[in-house]
Scaffold this motif. Structure first.
Motif, PDB file in Angstrom:
ATOM      1  N   ARG A 190       0.836  -1.206   0.000  1.00  0.00           N
ATOM      2  CA  ARG A 190       0.000   0.000   0.000  1.00  0.00           C
ATOM      3  C   ARG A 190       0.867   1.251   0.000  1.00  0.00           C
ATOM      4  O   ARG A 190       2.032   1.208   0.391  1.00  0.00           O
ATOM      5  CB  ARG A 190      -0.888  -0.003   1.240  1.00  0.00           C
ATOM      6  CG  ARG A 190      -1.778  -1.225   1.341  1.00  0.00           C
ATOM      7  CD  ARG A 190      -2.400  -1.383   2.697  1.00  0.00           C
ATOM      8  NE  ARG A 190      -1.373  -1.664   3.705  1.00  0.00           N
ATOM      9  CZ  ARG A 190      -1.593  -1.698   5.014  1.00  0.00           C
ATOM     10  NH1 ARG A 190      -2.803  -1.461   5.483  1.00  0.00           N
ATOM     11  NH2 ARG A 190      -0.621  -1.956   5.856  1.00  0.00           N
ATOM     12  N   GLU A 235       4.744   0.646   1.992  1.00  0.00           N
ATOM     13  CA  GLU A 235       4.025  -0.241   2.920  1.00  0.00           C
ATOM     14  C   GLU A 235       4.488   0.009   4.347  1.00  0.00           C
ATOM     15  O   GLU A 235       3.673   0.058   5.276  1.00  0.00           O
ATOM     16  CB  GLU A 235       4.233  -1.713   2.533  1.00  0.00           C
ATOM     17  CG  GLU A 235       3.627  -2.708   3.497  1.00  0.00           C
ATOM     18  CD  GLU A 235       2.104  -2.637   3.604  1.00  0.00           C
ATOM     19  OE1 GLU A 235       1.572  -2.934   4.701  1.00  0.00           O
ATOM     20  OE2 GLU A 235       1.426  -2.291   2.604  1.00  0.00           O
ATOM     21  N   LEU A 236       5.791   0.190   4.544  1.00  0.00           N
ATOM     22  CA  LEU A 236       6.323   0.510   5.872  1.00  0.00           C
ATOM     23  C   LEU A 236       5.682   1.788   6.402  1.00  0.00           C
ATOM     24  O   LEU A 236       5.287   1.854   7.568  1.00  0.00           O
ATOM     25  CB  LEU A 236       7.842   0.659   5.817  1.00  0.00           C
ATOM     26  CG  LEU A 236       8.531   1.099   7.102  1.00  0.00           C
ATOM     27  CD1 LEU A 236       8.322   0.072   8.218  1.00  0.00           C
ATOM     28  CD2 LEU A 236      10.017   1.335   6.845  1.00  0.00           C
ATOM     29  N   GLN A 292       2.088   1.050   7.440  1.00  0.00           N
ATOM     30  CA  GLN A 292       2.077   0.322   8.709  1.00  0.00           C
ATOM     31  C   GLN A 292       2.434   1.226   9.886  1.00  0.00           C
ATOM     32  O   GLN A 292       2.098   0.924  11.030  1.00  0.00           O
ATOM     33  CB  GLN A 292       3.051  -0.859   8.664  1.00  0.00           C
ATOM     34  CG  GLN A 292       2.602  -2.001   7.806  1.00  0.00           C
ATOM     35  CD  GLN A 292       3.543  -3.188   7.893  1.00  0.00           C
ATOM     36  OE1 GLN A 292       4.332  -3.320   8.829  1.00  0.00           O
ATOM     37  NE2 GLN A 292       3.455  -4.075   6.917  1.00  0.00           N
ATOM     38  N   SER A 293       3.107   2.327   9.622  1.00  0.00           N
ATOM     39  CA  SER A 293       3.550   3.246  10.680  1.00  0.00           C
ATOM     40  C   SER A 293       2.545   4.354  10.984  1.00  0.00           C
ATOM     41  O   SER A 293       2.782   5.166  11.878  1.00  0.00           O
ATOM     42  CB  SER A 293       4.890   3.884  10.274  1.00  0.00           C
ATOM     43  OG  SER A 293       5.864   2.878  10.076  1.00  0.00           O
ATOM     44  N   LYS A 329       7.106  -8.138   1.863  1.00  0.00           N
ATOM     45  CA  LYS A 329       6.333  -7.722   3.034  1.00  0.00           C
ATOM     46  C   LYS A 329       6.873  -8.391   4.303  1.00  0.00           C
ATOM     47  O   LYS A 329       6.777  -7.823   5.396  1.00  0.00           O
ATOM     48  CB  LYS A 329       4.855  -8.038   2.836  1.00  0.00           C
ATOM     49  CG  LYS A 329       3.978  -7.255   3.771  1.00  0.00           C
ATOM     50  CD  LYS A 329       2.594  -7.097   3.231  1.00  0.00           C
ATOM     51  CE  LYS A 329       1.715  -6.335   4.180  1.00  0.00           C
ATOM     52  NZ  LYS A 329       0.354  -6.263   3.712  1.00  0.00           N
ATOM     53  N   ASN A 334       7.737  -6.236   7.581  1.00  0.00           N
ATOM     54  CA  ASN A 334       7.217  -6.540   8.914  1.00  0.00           C
ATOM     55  C   ASN A 334       8.348  -6.641   9.933  1.00  0.00           C
ATOM     56  O   ASN A 334       8.226  -6.142  11.059  1.00  0.00           O
ATOM     57  CB  ASN A 334       6.391  -7.823   8.889  1.00  0.00           C
ATOM     58  CG  ASN A 334       5.114  -7.674   8.089  1.00  0.00           C
ATOM     59  OD1 ASN A 334       4.631  -6.569   7.852  1.00  0.00           O
ATOM     60  ND2 ASN A 334       4.565  -8.785   7.649  1.00  0.00           N
ATOM     61  N   LYS A 363       9.671  -3.051  10.512  1.00  0.00           N
ATOM     62  CA  LYS A 363       8.711  -2.302  11.326  1.00  0.00           C
ATOM     63  C   LYS A 363       8.850  -2.696  12.798  1.00  0.00           C
ATOM     64  O   LYS A 363       8.859  -1.845  13.689  1.00  0.00           O
ATOM     65  CB  LYS A 363       7.281  -2.554  10.836  1.00  0.00           C
ATOM     66  CG  LYS A 363       6.198  -1.952  11.724  1.00  0.00           C
ATOM     67  CD  LYS A 363       6.206  -0.435  11.691  1.00  0.00           C
ATOM     68  CE  LYS A 363       5.024   0.154  12.387  1.00  0.00           C
ATOM     69  NZ  LYS A 363       5.294   0.628  13.720  1.00  0.00           N
ATOM     70  N   GLN A 364       8.990  -3.996  13.067  1.00  0.00           N
ATOM     71  CA  GLN A 364       9.153  -4.462  14.445  1.00  0.00           C
ATOM     72  C   GLN A 364      10.467  -3.954  15.035  1.00  0.00           C
ATOM     73  O   GLN A 364      10.505  -3.512  16.185  1.00  0.00           O
ATOM     74  CB  GLN A 364       9.089  -5.988  14.524  1.00  0.00           C
ATOM     75  CG  GLN A 364       9.078  -6.515  15.944  1.00  0.00           C
ATOM     76  CD  GLN A 364       7.894  -5.999  16.750  1.00  0.00           C
ATOM     77  OE1 GLN A 364       6.754  -6.103  16.334  1.00  0.00           O
ATOM     78  NE2 GLN A 364       8.167  -5.425  17.918  1.00  0.00           N
ATOM     79  N   THR A 387      10.023  -0.336  15.906  1.00  0.00           N
ATOM     80  CA  THR A 387       9.191  -0.251  17.116  1.00  0.00           C
ATOM     81  C   THR A 387      10.027  -0.580  18.349  1.00  0.00           C
ATOM     82  O   THR A 387       9.963   0.130  19.362  1.00  0.00           O
ATOM     83  CB  THR A 387       7.992  -1.202  17.015  1.00  0.00           C
ATOM     84  OG1 THR A 387       7.207  -0.819  15.881  1.00  0.00           O
ATOM     85  CG2 THR A 387       7.128  -1.155  18.266  1.00  0.00           C
TER      86      THR A 387
END
Length: 185
Positions: free
Chosen positions: A62, A81-82, A85-86, A165, A169, A172-173, A176
């Protein structure tokens, strides 16, 4: 269109679009002064790191925009996409713009949102493609597009033959876990 809670709202175009062999597509999107998300579903692509065909099956990538008011190139990549997701739990034009800028700053050292949402990566395997890109867009644009391609290649290496993806993911982790910052390793 994105609702305030981040869920998908009213469609901003009619029907589905299929990309060409290079992943390019043309879609008419209705002007919106509210946040918009474009979703790419399924398909396959050639992995930048391995050269293997990667099937996205029913997975999605996306990209989000604070608004849509003019025709432009659009990037839908693991980097965008990152950014999606953020997004925070409450979404508005400002939060989309800020999040895209934060991801651009983290990966490119520049908060210019067009670096991730409008810049199309350049294929680095062909001197003629590179020369044509430089002739059309200039050296500075080429360098940004090259950097984008290198970031995508790094995500591809991290995905280790799986779809991108998976790497997004993990990244992203890691962000975080590192208080919202890109880990040094």
């Amino acid at each position: 269109e994105l609702n305030l809670d981040g869920s998908l709202g009213e469609a901003v175009s009619r029907g589905e679009v299929t990309t060409d062999a290079d992943g390019h597509f043309l879609i008419k999107v209705f002007d919106r002064s509210t946040p918009v998300i474009l979703v790419a579903t399924g398909g396959s692509y050639i992995d930048e790191a391995t050269g293997e065909l990667i099937d996205m099956a029913s997975d999605t990538l996306r990209t989000a925009f604070p608004d849509v008011t003019a025709a432009a190139d659009v990037a839908i990549t693991p980097v965008t996409e990152l950014a999606v997701q953020s997004l925070p739990s409450t979404v508005n034009s400002g939060s989309v713009d800020m999040t895209n800028g934060n991801v651009a700053q983290m990966l490119f050292g520049d908060a210019d949102t067009s670096l991730i949402t409008r810049r199309l990566p350049v294929q680095l395997s062909s001197e003629s493609t590179i020369a044509a890109y430089k002739a059309q867009y200039g050296q500075a644009a080429y360098e940004k597009a090259r950097d984008y391609q290198l970031i995508l290649s790094a995500l591809s290496v991290d995905a280790a033959g799986d779809n991108a993806k998976v790497a997004v993911n993990r990244l992203k982790q890691a962000i975080t876990d590192n208080a919202g910052q890109l880990p040094e390793s």
